[in-house]
Scaffold this motif. Structure first.
Motif, short mmCIF file in Angstrom:
data_model
loop_
_atom_site.label_atom_id
_atom_site.label_comp_id
_atom_site.label_asym_id
_atom_site.label_seq_id
_atom_site.Cartn_x
_atom_site.Cartn_y
_atom_site.Cartn_z
N ILE A 53 3.61 13.51 -4.81
CA ILE A 53 3.55 14.57 -5.83
C ILE A 53 3.53 15.94 -5.16
CG2 ILE A 53 2.10 15.58 -7.63
CD1 ILE A 53 1.25 12.76 -8.40
N ASP A 54 2.79 16.05 -4.04
CA ASP A 54 2.76 17.31 -3.30
C ASP A 54 4.15 17.66 -2.78
OD1 ASP A 54 0.07 17.72 -3.72
OD2 ASP A 54 -0.54 16.69 -1.88
N GLU A 55 4.93 16.65 -2.40
CA GLU A 55 6.31 16.91 -1.99
C GLU A 55 7.12 17.52 -3.13
OE1 GLU A 55 8.68 14.05 0.14
OE2 GLU A 55 6.91 13.07 0.96
N GLN A 56 6.96 16.96 -4.31
CA GLN A 56 7.68 17.50 -5.47
C GLN A 56 7.22 18.93 -5.78
OE1 GLN A 56 10.28 16.09 -7.07
NE2 GLN A 56 10.13 14.51 -5.50
N ILE A 57 5.92 19.18 -5.61
CA ILE A 57 5.42 20.54 -5.81
C ILE A 57 6.06 21.49 -4.80
CG2 ILE A 57 3.35 21.99 -5.65
CD1 ILE A 57 1.75 19.65 -6.77
N ALA A 58 6.20 21.03 -3.55
CA ALA A 58 6.83 21.86 -2.53
C ALA A 58 8.30 22.13 -2.87
CB ALA A 58 6.72 21.17 -1.16
N ILE A 59 9.00 21.12 -3.37
CA ILE A 59 10.40 21.31 -3.78
C ILE A 59 10.49 22.34 -4.90
CG2 ILE A 59 12.38 20.17 -4.86
CD1 ILE A 59 11.59 17.62 -3.39
N ALA A 107 0.83 -1.21 0.00
CA ALA A 107 0.00 0.00 0.00
C ALA A 107 0.86 1.26 0.00
CB ALA A 107 -0.93 0.00 1.21
N GLN A 108 2.02 1.20 0.66
CA GLN A 108 2.88 2.38 0.73
C GLN A 108 3.42 2.80 -0.63
OE1 GLN A 108 3.39 4.22 3.46
NE2 GLN A 108 2.14 2.87 4.70
N THR A 109 3.41 1.90 -1.59
CA THR A 109 3.92 2.22 -2.93
C THR A 109 2.84 2.24 -4.00
OG1 THR A 109 4.47 -0.12 -3.28
CG2 THR A 109 6.21 1.30 -2.42
N HIS A 110 1.61 1.86 -3.65
CA HIS A 110 0.55 1.79 -4.66
C HIS A 110 -0.70 2.59 -4.31
CE1 HIS A 110 3.02 -1.77 -5.63
NE2 HIS A 110 2.56 -1.65 -6.85
N GLN A 111 -0.89 2.95 -3.05
CA GLN A 111 -2.09 3.68 -2.66
C GLN A 111 -2.07 5.08 -3.28
OE1 GLN A 111 -5.31 4.80 -1.96
NE2 GLN A 111 -5.14 2.93 -0.74
N THR A 112 -3.19 5.45 -3.89
CA THR A 112 -3.27 6.72 -4.61
C THR A 112 -3.02 7.91 -3.71
OG1 THR A 112 -4.89 5.73 -6.12
CG2 THR A 112 -4.73 8.12 -6.10
N SER A 113 -3.53 7.87 -2.50
CA SER A 113 -3.35 9.00 -1.58
C SER A 113 -1.88 9.23 -1.27
CB SER A 113 -4.13 8.76 -0.29
OG SER A 113 -3.71 7.55 0.34
N ILE A 114 -1.10 8.14 -1.14
CA ILE A 114 0.33 8.29 -0.89
C ILE A 114 1.04 8.79 -2.13
CG2 ILE A 114 2.45 7.03 -0.33
CD1 ILE A 114 0.87 5.27 1.50
N LEU A 115 0.66 8.29 -3.29
CA LEU A 115 1.26 8.76 -4.54
C LEU A 115 1.01 10.26 -4.72
CD1 LEU A 115 0.34 5.82 -6.96
CD2 LEU A 115 2.50 6.21 -5.76
N ASN A 116 -0.20 10.71 -4.40
CA ASN A 116 -0.50 12.14 -4.50
C ASN A 116 0.28 12.94 -3.47
OD1 ASN A 116 -2.27 11.86 -6.65
ND2 ASN A 116 -4.08 11.68 -5.36
N ALA A 117 0.47 12.37 -2.28
CA ALA A 117 1.25 13.07 -1.25
C ALA A 117 2.70 13.25 -1.71
CB ALA A 117 1.20 12.30 0.07
#
Length: 446
Positions: free
Chosen positions: A50-56, A38-48
């Motif tokens: 992506i939010d990290e990359q947006i913050a960077i 789940a840590q590598t496939h759950q959509t909510s984690i994948l979006n989180a």
């Protein structure tokens, strides 16, 4: 051509079974493997993430404000009618008081240039740079919170499937025993040793148990689909569980040692980071009262001529460098009230931190109490179930020996079924309470 077609068809014939076999492959997971998946496939984690990359990217964007800004420009103008101005006639030998129309400029104008700006000092930029890095930290912690929530959701869904499997196993065992009793009673009825009502009572129990089994099977399928969803798997995938109910260790209720468990909670850490952002916001509004200084420079080449063919024959260069100082004087009180509101938001965060501390401590106390009560309830329901099994065993022996009634057997069967349902409910509650306690204590990490 035919030979090539045969080779292609032969290759496809080999590929289709392999594809079908891959499609029918069943994935088997332990609880920890399900959480890792789940840590590598759950959509909510994948979006989180992506939010990290947006913050960077936001941090880099903020840094870019303080770097040199270079822009190029070019223009071309065709004056269809050159502007005319009126000049006193004395300049051209005309009588005093007369105005002579004169055209200034040429038909064609063109220019190319380069502008450079460099921020030298801006208090709001320096504070914004710190705030952008704190914002990046906040996004990382948000990802951590999402990971913890996913961990909790997967664990609860996994336990639901285990409990449903356990419930189905108990029902199957009851059906097997009840079927044997029903067959024996039917034979005794045919031989005239029991009444028809004895067979009917067992038939009612058997029918009810079959209906309950169908309901549990449907519930099990629903729980499996829920687990797939929480893991980020497609609902059409095949999934089995490696763990069993017996593999789960039931620990004693944990006791807090220092009362500072909130320091382990991601929610508290997130609010602390938010407090840092609010404090930086206050500094940012204060810095708006300070002057800002920037350097600039530009160079350009201008071209003018009345003939387009000769426009770029002669160049008129221009270059300039300088400093620009901006000093805020009057803003209608907007900056002042923005600063006051930022301070009030910071005070609200302080209050929220105190409230969150009390909330977490209350959650821990409640989770500990509920978990301890659940343990006691599970132990009691387990004893009741074992006792109901023994009562049924003795009742059947008495009935087989002719010293008991069929009503006693039916009552014992009903009591066993009820005790098993109570045990299943207590087992599920205890497992969910275990997850809630671990979450309250901050033991679920990311």
């Amino acid at each position: 051509m035919k030979r090539t077609l045969y080779i292609l068809l032969f290759g496809l014939s080999l590929a289709f079974p392999a594809i079908a076999q891959q499609k029918d492959t069943t994935a088997s997971f332990s609880l920890q493997e399900a959480i890792s998946y789940a840590q590598t496939h759950q959509t909510s984690i994948l979006n989180a993430k992506i939010d990290e990359q947006i913050a960077i990217n936001t941090v880099k964007k903020t840094i870019g404000i303080g770097l040199p800004q270079v822009s190029a420009n070019a223009s071309f103008q065709d004056f269809l009618k050159v502007a005319t101005s009126l000049v006193p006639g004395e300049f051209f030998g005309a009588p005093a008081g007369t105005l002579v129309p004169v055209k200034f400029g040429v038909k064609y104008n063109s220019s190319v240039g380069l502008d450079i700006n460099q921020l030298l000092f801006d208090g709001s930029y320096l504070v914004g740079l710190k705030a952008s890095r704190t914002y990046k930290e906040l996004s990382v912690k948000n990802t951590g919170r999402t990971r913890i929530e996913t961990n909790v959701a997967v664990t609860k869904a996994y336990y639901s499937v285990l409990v449903s499997n356990e419930q189905l196993a108990l029902i199957d065992a009851n059906l097997e025993r009840l079927k044997k009793s029903l067959n024996d009673t039917e034979q005794m009825f045919k031989n005239g040793f029991v009444e028809k009502i004895d067979v009917d009572r067992l038939s009612v129990l058997n029918n009810n148990l079959l209906t309950e089994r169908e309901n549990v099977i449907r519930l099990l399928a629903l729980n499996v689909n829920l687990l797939k969803f929480q893991m980020g798997m497609t609902v059409g995938s095949n999934l089995t569980l490696k763990d069993k109910i017996s593999d789960i260790k039931v620990d004693q209720a944990q006791v807090l040692s220092d009362g500072q468990v909130y320091n382990k909670r991601i929610e508290y850490s997130l609010l602390q980071t938010q407090k840092k952002l609010n404090e930086l916001d206050v500094k940012r509004y204060k810095s708006l009262f300070l002057p800002s200084l920037s350097a600039f420079g530009s160079t350009s080449a201008n071209f003018q001529n009345d003939k387009f063919s000769n426009l770029y024959d002669t160049r008129f260069p221009t270059s300039v460098v300088g400093l620009r100082l901006s000093i805020p004087i009057i803003s209608g009180g907007q900056k002042l009230y923005d600063l006051r509101n930022a301070k009030l938001e910071s005070l609200k965060t302080d209050n929220n931190l105190v409230n969150l501390q009390n909330t977490i401590e209350l959650e821990v106390a409640q989770a500990q109490t509920i978990y301890l009560n659940g343990q006691k309830s599970l132990e009691n329901q387990k004893r009741n179930m074992d006792l109901a099994k023994e009562v049924l065993r003795v009742t059947k022996i008495k009935y087989d020996q002719g010293v008991g009634s069929s009503l006693e057997v039916t009552t014992a069967e009903t009591s066993l079924k009820e005790s098993q349902n109570n045990y299943i409910n207590a087992l599920y509650d205890m497992l969910i309470n275990k997850v809630n306690l671990d979450k309250a204590l901050g033991n679920i990490n990311y």
